[in-house]
Design an enzyme around this catalytic site. Structure first.
Site, PDB file in Angstrom:
ATOM      1  N   THR A 241       0.841  -1.190   0.000  1.00  0.00           N
ATOM      2  CA  THR A 241       0.000   0.000   0.000  1.00  0.00           C
ATOM      3  C   THR A 241       0.876   1.240   0.000  1.00  0.00           C
ATOM      4  O   THR A 241       2.060   1.177   0.320  1.00  0.00           O
ATOM      5  CB  THR A 241      -0.924   0.018   1.224  1.00  0.00           C
ATOM      6  OG1 THR A 241      -0.115  -0.018   2.409  1.00  0.00           O
ATOM      7  CG2 THR A 241      -1.860  -1.178   1.233  1.00  0.00           C
TER       8      THR A 241
ATOM      9  N   GLU B 126      -6.004  -3.901  -1.883  1.00  0.00           N
ATOM     10  CA  GLU B 126      -6.496  -5.166  -1.340  1.00  0.00           C
ATOM     11  C   GLU B 126      -7.513  -5.862  -2.248  1.00  0.00           C
ATOM     12  O   GLU B 126      -7.830  -7.037  -2.032  1.00  0.00           O
ATOM     13  CB  GLU B 126      -7.112  -4.930   0.041  1.00  0.00           C
ATOM     14  CG  GLU B 126      -6.107  -4.503   1.107  1.00  0.00           C
ATOM     15  CD  GLU B 126      -5.829  -2.998   1.128  1.00  0.00           C
ATOM     16  OE1 GLU B 126      -5.187  -2.529   2.082  1.00  0.00           O
ATOM     17  OE2 GLU B 126      -6.258  -2.285   0.188  1.00  0.00           O
TER      18      GLU B 126
ATOM     19  N   LYS C 111     -16.197  15.068  11.460  1.00  0.00           N
ATOM     20  CA  LYS C 111     -17.283  15.044  12.437  1.00  0.00           C
ATOM     21  C   LYS C 111     -17.325  16.381  13.157  1.00  0.00           C
ATOM     22  O   LYS C 111     -16.470  16.693  13.982  1.00  0.00           O
ATOM     23  CB  LYS C 111     -17.109  13.903  13.433  1.00  0.00           C
ATOM     24  CG  LYS C 111     -18.379  13.614  14.229  1.00  0.00           C
ATOM     25  CD  LYS C 111     -18.336  12.257  14.887  1.00  0.00           C
ATOM     26  CE  LYS C 111     -19.718  11.881  15.448  1.00  0.00           C
ATOM     27  NZ  LYS C 111     -19.721  10.540  16.049  1.00  0.00           N
TER      28      LYS C 111
ATOM     29  N   TRP D  55     -21.772  14.379  10.570  1.00  0.00           N
ATOM     30  CA  TRP D  55     -20.750  14.074   9.579  1.00  0.00           C
ATOM     31  C   TRP D  55     -20.785  15.038   8.398  1.00  0.00           C
ATOM     32  O   TRP D  55     -21.853  15.393   7.905  1.00  0.00           O
ATOM     33  CB  TRP D  55     -20.917  12.652   9.048  1.00  0.00           C
ATOM     34  CG  TRP D  55     -20.653  11.578  10.053  1.00  0.00           C
ATOM     35  CD1 TRP D  55     -21.563  10.733  10.600  1.00  0.00           C
ATOM     36  CD2 TRP D  55     -19.392  11.224  10.619  1.00  0.00           C
ATOM     37  NE1 TRP D  55     -20.952   9.870  11.486  1.00  0.00           N
ATOM     38  CE2 TRP D  55     -19.610  10.154  11.516  1.00  0.00           C
ATOM     39  CE3 TRP D  55     -18.087  11.704  10.468  1.00  0.00           C
ATOM     40  CZ2 TRP D  55     -18.593   9.562  12.245  1.00  0.00           C
ATOM     41  CZ3 TRP D  55     -17.066  11.113  11.194  1.00  0.00           C
ATOM     42  CH2 TRP D  55     -17.321  10.055  12.062  1.00  0.00           C
TER      43      TRP D  55
END
Length: 497
Positions: A156, A300, A393, A398
């Site tokens: 990654t 992934e 947040k 949100w």
């Protein structure tokens, strides 16, 4: 009949069916062109070199750009039972050292412009390397490797901590590449000329090189550090029909085209992913006669896992491609409905979804948790709302950084933009926008805020508290905005710890 879905099965097609097809490679020395047959012979000779050097069945690192030499290594190492570990060329040398040691590589193959010194046997991609490969006798017998053995490894990008390694099996590479050929996915055929701009050191350039060779498409590899001018010249000179890369690549290309009064013919399709393509970019590409496919995936999932080809809903991530399943869950893992309204985490499973990271225990879950917050429509198409780690947040509610970013980038004076959270004593977190304006124009923070208000899409408390202007935005090696670096820069600019 038992038949291994391995890279030997792809290589058989390269040698037996498409020997006269062409591979074009931009290198440090210039343009290199040869046929699939020439390529196959070089792979066999390189396999002999690996055997002579004791590298059969071993882990081997490559630190290289999108070139024919790198492509040869893509096959030679896995065909001989080893795993090719494609190392990010933009890693710091210390990070290169970390991933190479962590994975246990036994040798390093790399381009000559790479700043890395290794204690391992090292082979530099240049004319001397070519001579060394060409001097070998081609190997005659290629083993039939078990399809579940590892073939390619990628780490990654390390934007949220230490990079983590993922190993792709022969089987997953074969099935994912085959899925990309379907009409509902990329639809690559032997009539196409394909240019993967997405780096070959990242998820095998989304397996596009493997898919192209599987079906006999002409392949154009853009080489070291390609600029917009290089890409446009390659597209026009070699009649590229499908090109694959991150949105930032195509933003640069469109700006170059407008500045130089050029076009993109004969390009028909741009496949983009890694970030949601700005609507303005998709519109511009359409004006140039190019259709945009919006892909979603991650390291992934072996890159492309869903695809959207609908111009009217291009901001959505689309449908799962064959070989992958999706589900929507809440933070406790409870399944949520596909109603286009419920917001939860996207989980996936399938033929090319990883079970574990390298040097880690196999995950016990049946589904892989992506960390992406999405909505799933009743027809099964998905819309990414944000990354769990990028949601802001504020006051217990949100705010989607992605929605704000795309809105800001739709303003005609803005080239690029990103939105990150900063700590706030009263609200917990508040959004701050970082903006790159288009060259030759003037724009103020107040102007952008007024534009956001005029869209009538966001509640007042969603609007960024501050808008910071910068000359450029830091990106990962795959063209994604590097939010980790951006957050650090914003904290420095604001004096916010």
């Amino acid at each position: 009949m038992d038949y291994n879905l391995n890279l030997r099965a792809i290589f058989w097609r390269v040698e037996k069916l498409y020997g006269d097809r062409e591979i074009v490679s931009r290198t440090h020395e210039g343009i290199h062109k040869y046929t699939y047959s020439d390529f196959a012979l070089r792979v066999r000779k390189l396999s002999s070199l690996l055997k002579e050097k004791g590298l059969v069945g071993e882990k081997v690192a490559s630190i290289a750009w999108n070139t024919h030499r790198h492509l040869e290594l893509y096959f030679a190492v896995p065909l001989m039972g080893g795993i090719l570990h494609t190392v990010n060329v933009r890693f710091h040398p210390s990070e290169m050292e970390y991933v190479i040691k962590d994975f246990g590589d036994k040798a390093v193959f790399m381009d000559k412009d790479i700043d890395y010194k290794s204690d391992l046997p090292t082979y530099i991609f240049d004319e001397k390397y070519d001579e060394e490969v060409n001097s070998r006798e081609p190997i005659s017998n290629i083993p039939d490797i078990d399809e579940r053995e590892g073939a390619i490894a990628c780490f990654t990008s390390g934007t949220t901590g230490r990079p983590k390694g993922v190993v792709y099996s022969h089987r997953s590479v074969f099935i994912h590449s085959l899925s990309l050929l379907t009409a509902d996915a990329l639809g690559i055929s032997s009539n196409d000329v394909v240019m993967p701009v997405v780096p070959m050191f990242h998820i095998s350039a989304w397996d596009v090189p493997f898919a192209s060779l599987m079906t006999g498409a002409k392949l154009v590899l853009p080489g070291p550090r390609p600029k917009a001018e290089d890409l446009v010249n390659l597209i026009k000179e070699y009649k590229v029909t499908i090109a694959v890369g991150a949105p930032t690549v195509w933003i640069d290309v469109v700006n170059y085209l407008e500045r130089e009064k050029k076009d993109l013919s004969p390009l028909k399709v741009v496949v983009t992913g890694g970030a949601e393509p700005p609507v303005g970019l998709v519109k511009k590409l359409k004006e140039f006669g190019v259709k945009t496919y919006h892909a979603w995936g991650m390291t992934e999932t072996e890159a492309i896992a869903t695809l959207n080809k609908n111009d009217e809903r291009i901001s959505e991530q689309g449908y799962p491609i064959p070989g992958v399943e999706i589900s929507l869950v809440d933070l406790e893992g409870k399944e949520l409905p596909w109603d286009g309204k419920s917001v939860g985490e996207l989980v996936v499973r399938g033929a090319f979804v990883t079970k574990r990271y390298s040097n880690a225990q196999t995950q016990s879950e049946k589904w892989f948790r992506t960390g992406d917050v999405v909505k799933v429509n009743p027809d099964g198409s998905i819309k990414v709302v944000d990354r769990l780690k990028d949601l802001i947040k504020s006051g217990g509610e949100w705010i989607s950084s992605i929605d704000l970013e795309n809105a800001i980038m739709s303003y005609e004076k803005v080239l690029e933009a990103t939105v990150v959270a900063v700590k706030d004593e009263r609200w917990g977190e508040r959004p701050v926008a970082v903006v790159v304006k288009k060259p030759g124009v003037e724009v103020t923070a107040e102007e952008i805020i007024e534009y956001l208000k005029s869209l009538n899409r966001f509640p007042k408390w969603w609007l960024p508290d501050k808008i910071l202007f910068v000359d450029s935005l830091p990106k990962t090696s795959t063209g994604k905005l590097d939010k980790k670096v951006i957050r650090e820069k914003v904290r420095e600019m604001l004096g916010n710890p």
